[in-house]
Design a protein around this motif. Structure first.
Motif, PDB file in Angstrom:
ATOM      1  N   ASN A  66       0.821  -1.212   0.000  1.00 39.00           N
ATOM      2  CA  ASN A  66       0.000   0.000   0.000  1.00 39.00           C
ATOM      3  C   ASN A  66       0.856   1.264   0.000  1.00 39.00           C
ATOM      4  OD1 ASN A  66      -2.588   0.919  -0.293  1.00 39.00           O
ATOM      5  ND2 ASN A  66      -3.162   0.713   1.848  1.00 39.00           N
ATOM      6  N   LEU A  76      -5.590   3.528  -1.146  1.00 37.68           N
ATOM      7  CA  LEU A  76      -6.495   2.427  -0.837  1.00 37.68           C
ATOM      8  C   LEU A  76      -6.707   2.308   0.666  1.00 37.68           C
ATOM      9  CD1 LEU A  76      -5.353  -0.559  -3.100  1.00 37.68           C
ATOM     10  CD2 LEU A  76      -7.282   0.972  -3.450  1.00 37.68           C
ATOM     11  N   ASN A  78      -6.763   0.379   3.945  1.00 36.28           N
ATOM     12  CA  ASN A  78      -5.905  -0.751   4.317  1.00 36.28           C
ATOM     13  C   ASN A  78      -6.668  -2.069   4.373  1.00 36.28           C
ATOM     14  OD1 ASN A  78      -3.240   0.270   4.587  1.00 36.28           O
ATOM     15  ND2 ASN A  78      -3.822   1.313   6.480  1.00 36.28           N
ATOM     16  N   ASN A  81      -7.269  -3.204   0.815  1.00 36.59           N
ATOM     17  CA  ASN A  81      -5.990  -3.629   0.256  1.00 36.59           C
ATOM     18  C   ASN A  81      -5.597  -5.017   0.759  1.00 36.59           C
ATOM     19  OD1 ASN A  81      -3.345  -3.132  -1.131  1.00 36.59           O
ATOM     20  ND2 ASN A  81      -2.585  -3.212   0.961  1.00 36.59           N
ATOM     21  N   TYR A  85      -5.085  -8.339  -1.366  1.00 40.13           N
ATOM     22  CA  TYR A  85      -3.798  -9.049  -1.263  1.00 40.13           C
ATOM     23  C   TYR A  85      -4.031 -10.558  -1.148  1.00 40.13           C
ATOM     24  CZ  TYR A  85       1.140  -9.506   0.095  1.00 40.13           C
ATOM     25  OH  TYR A  85       2.477  -9.824   0.129  1.00 40.13           O
ATOM     26  N   LYS A 105      -4.688  -7.755  -9.568  1.00 41.46           N
ATOM     27  CA  LYS A 105      -4.684  -6.505  -8.808  1.00 41.46           C
ATOM     28  C   LYS A 105      -4.516  -5.299  -9.734  1.00 41.46           C
ATOM     29  CE  LYS A 105      -1.686  -8.240  -5.821  1.00 41.46           C
ATOM     30  NZ  LYS A 105      -0.711  -8.440  -4.727  1.00 41.46           N
TER      31      LYS A 105
END
Length: 292
Positions: A66, A76, A78, A81, A85, A105
């Protein structure tokens, strides 16, 4: 079939062939009964700690990525994100010859936020590169601390020192000239990369304990980091299946370690990676809703 699809399929076939050759080599070098016994007689407490340490490294990895995104003005949340991920990890395991986690992504973030593809690709690429640099740095450092690794390279110990000294200066030069947009997050992301890989070494320690390994930890750690560098190259399947086992077994023969334990260690790491990637299933529907 267009050229891009053909290229992906050829890459997948090449990865499978390399993995198959590596696994065939490993089978011929280890005691299969001991290998199976170590995997089926795992200490559950140590295994749980290994899984927790591995996922802690992934939490830090998501947070680090990030920082790269924010350097290209992509802010983004967290939590989103982190979900993305884990979905990326899932894609890497399920679609090894397809779009892959990084590709997904990049596609999704470009679609949702109109962030330029060049910046997104640079961010994900530099995230990978900085991770490999941290792996190499820690591998050199562990080799210098001691163990058979240093003894085997006694006449070439200066090469380890050179690698340790030039790793980060070379990386900073690369970022300065090729990825200048990310210079402002260089320090924090490098520290996070080292923290991430240190958590992976902690995971490796817990794994060795769960497998009943009682000595040679430094050498196992060094081999683990080297095998992780090898697994990061596109010649291997996601998770380094086959390649990681091959590197661990070849290295264990050199360092006078238990080859069956080394192979079991590599396989266990693959299984932990696969199991952890399944967390992405929890978030996949949420991410897909945002995609639509």
């Amino acid at each position: 079939m267009d050229k891009s699809k053909l290229k992906k399929w050829l890459k997948l076939v090449a990865q499978i062939v390399i993995a198959a050759i590596a696994i065939y080599f490993v089978i011929g070098e280890i005691d299969l009964e001991e290998y199976e016994k170590r995997l089926f007689d795992l200490n559950l407490g140590w295994l749980i700690l290994a899984i927790l340490a591995f996922n802690a490294s992934k939490l830090l990895g998501a947070y680090r990525l990030n920082h790269f995104f924010r350097a290209i003005q992509l802010n983004l949340d967290n939590r989103f994100n982190l979900k993305l991920y884990y979905v990326g990890m899932l894609y890497n395991q399920i679609f090894p010859g397809g779009i892959g986690g990084d590709g997904y992504k990049v596609y999704l973030l470009n679609k949702l936020y109109k962030t330029p593809l060049k910046g997104l690709i640079s961010a994900t690429l530099l995230d990978r590169i900085s991770g490999v640099v941290a792996l190499g740095f820690l591998a050199f450092l562990l080799a210098l601390i001691g163990g058979e690794a240093y003894g085997l390279l006694e006449g070439y110990g200066f090469l380890i020192w050179v690698g340790l000294i030039v790793a980060y200066p070379c990386y900073y030069i690369l970022v300065h000239f090729v990825f200048p947009t990310f210079k402002k997050v260089n320090h924090i992301t490098n520290l996070q990369a080292l923290g991430l890989q240190s958590l992976q070494v902690l995971c490796a320690f817990f794994m060795l304990k769960s497998l009943g390994v009682t000595d040679g930890y430094l050498d196992y750690f060094t081999l683990f980091l080297v095998s992780s560098v090898a697994a990061a190259f596109p010649i291997s399947l996601p998770g380094g299946l086959g390649v990681r086992e091959g590197v661990m077994v070849m290295g264990s023969a050199m360092f006078i370690l238990n080859e069956s334990a080394a192979a079991a260690f590599a396989s266990l790491f693959f299984l932990i990676t696969l199991f952890s990637s399944l967390i992405g299933l929890i978030y996949l529907r949420q991410v897909k809703k945002v995609e639509v």
